[in-house]
Design a protein around this motif. Structure first.
Motif: not given
Length: 189
Positions: A10-11, A72, A107, A163-164, A168
């Motif tokens: 989760r950000i 976001s 995150f 970045s997301e 990941w």
């Protein structure tokens, strides 16, 4: 093999630098920014807080900004757009559209199992663990560049990603290392 669909991220915070491509008269800007603070003797910029989107902006006379607290990228874009609209009303002229560069994304997450951090610290390369100083393993990922804090509960904090996708990828690398050294054997869902 670790089931990535069970991993949650989760950000918590995004920090971006922004160039508005104009110079600003901060004495005029402070008049139009609600929830703001400007004391040039203490800090050379305006600290401005928006409630919607909920972010803080550091506004400098060079037309450069730092936006923090966003959850976001859309929040950052919305805040910059809102500020540009406010600045236009006091006569600011922009040479081009603002340039937004994501500097850091933080995150929080959970990888769904508990760990013996002593075993993790002994096995994994690129990590630090000093339980007297900090209760988690600090794992550094070189590519993409990120730092992951791993706690015995399986909770993680990933910082430094741009970045997301990068976050990941960094988590996947950590999980691959944990698997490689047999540290995920008791994985339960």
């Amino acid at each position: 093999m670790v089931d990535m669909s069970k991993v949650k991220l989760r950000i918590e915070n995004i920090v971006a630098s922004v160039d508005l491509f104009t110079s600003l008269d901060l004495e005029k800007v402070i008049e139009i920014c609600p929830n703001s603070k400007y004391n040039p003797e203490e800090f050379p910029g305006i600290i401005c807080r928006f409630d919607e989107p909920k972010v803080a902006l550091l506004v400098f006379s060079s037309g450069k900004l730092v936006v923090t607290g966003a959850k976001s990228v859309e929040d950052i874009e919305g805040a910059v757009s809102k500020l540009v609209g406010m600045l236009s009303k006091i006569g600011a002229k922009f040479q081009r559209a603002p340039q937004i560069d994501i500097q850091n994304m933080v995150f929080s997450g959970d990888i769904g199992m508990e760990f013996n951090l002593d075993a993790v610290a002994l096995a994994l390369p690129n990590c630090e663990y000093e339980p007297e100083q900090f209760p988690g393993v600090i794992y550094r990922v070189k590519d993409p560049r990120a730092v992951i804090l791993l706690f015995s509960s399986g909770k993680i904090v990933c910082s430094g990603a741009k970045s997301e996708h990068d976050a990941w990828e960094a988590v996947k690398k950590l999980l691959h290392e944990l698997e490689k050294y047999g540290l995920t054997e008791s994985w339960e869902f």
